[in-house]
Design a protein around this motif. Structure first.
Motif, PDB file in Angstrom:
ATOM      1  N   ALA A 291       1.251   7.059  -1.334  1.00 60.20           N
ATOM      2  CA  ALA A 291       1.980   8.171  -1.952  1.00 60.20           C
ATOM      3  C   ALA A 291       1.112   8.853  -3.007  1.00 60.20           C
ATOM      4  CB  ALA A 291       3.280   7.671  -2.569  1.00 60.20           C
ATOM      5  N   GLY A 292       0.387   8.071  -3.792  1.00 59.53           N
ATOM      6  CA  GLY A 292      -0.505   8.642  -4.797  1.00 59.53           C
ATOM      7  C   GLY A 292      -1.610   9.475  -4.188  1.00 59.53           C
ATOM      8  N   ILE A 293      -2.193   8.973  -3.105  1.00 64.28           N
ATOM      9  CA  ILE A 293      -3.243   9.719  -2.420  1.00 64.28           C
ATOM     10  C   ILE A 293      -2.691  11.023  -1.853  1.00 64.28           C
ATOM     11  CG2 ILE A 293      -4.774   9.684  -0.395  1.00 64.28           C
ATOM     12  CD1 ILE A 293      -5.169   6.675  -0.960  1.00 64.28           C
ATOM     13  N   LEU A 294      -1.484  10.974  -1.282  1.00 72.42           N
ATOM     14  CA  LEU A 294      -0.862  12.175  -0.721  1.00 72.42           C
ATOM     15  C   LEU A 294      -0.602  13.211  -1.809  1.00 72.42           C
ATOM     16  CD1 LEU A 294       0.451  13.692   1.649  1.00 72.42           C
ATOM     17  CD2 LEU A 294       2.583  12.544   1.040  1.00 72.42           C
TER      18      LEU A 294
ATOM     19  N   PHE B 169       0.798  -1.211   0.000  1.00 73.59           N
ATOM     20  CA  PHE B 169       0.000   0.000   0.000  1.00 73.59           C
ATOM     21  C   PHE B 169       0.839   1.273   0.000  1.00 73.59           C
ATOM     22  CE2 PHE B 169      -2.603  -3.299   2.006  1.00 73.59           C
ATOM     23  CZ  PHE B 169      -3.676  -3.279   1.139  1.00 73.59           C
ATOM     24  N   GLY B 170       2.160   1.142  -0.069  1.00 71.00           N
ATOM     25  CA  GLY B 170       3.029   2.306  -0.049  1.00 71.00           C
ATOM     26  C   GLY B 170       2.809   3.211  -1.244  1.00 71.00           C
ATOM     27  N   MET B 171       2.750   2.640  -2.436  1.00 71.37           N
ATOM     28  CA  MET B 171       2.541   3.435  -3.640  1.00 71.37           C
ATOM     29  C   MET B 171       1.154   4.075  -3.642  1.00 71.37           C
ATOM     30  SD  MET B 171       5.293   3.462  -5.346  1.00 71.37           S
ATOM     31  CE  MET B 171       4.847   3.942  -6.986  1.00 71.37           C
TER      32      MET B 171
END
Length: 64
Positions: free
Chosen positions: A46-49, A41-43
């Motif tokens: 990051a996309g949501i941020l 879920f890291g990517m």
């Protein structure tokens, strides 16, 4: 000190000691499991941020 009050104090102290000692003993296992669970879920995070920051900047530019 009445016996019932002593028993309550011992139970509370045992609970507090257990809640402090248990995470310290299981730290390495919990960290490893956390890495396994959260790494996919890291990517996504990051996309949501990045999207949220972009939307916030666009809204601020509209206001100014």
């Amino acid at each position: 000190m009445p016996t019932l009050l002593r028993l309550i104090v011992v139970i509370v102290l045992a609970f507090v000691a257990g809640s402090v000692v248990t995470p310290l003993l299981w730290r390495s296992v919990l960290v490893e499991q956390g890495k396994e669970i959260l790494s996919p879920f890291g990517m996504l995070s990051a996309g949501i941020l990045i999207t949220a920051v972009g939307i916030a900047v666009a809204q601020i530019r509209k206001l100014l």
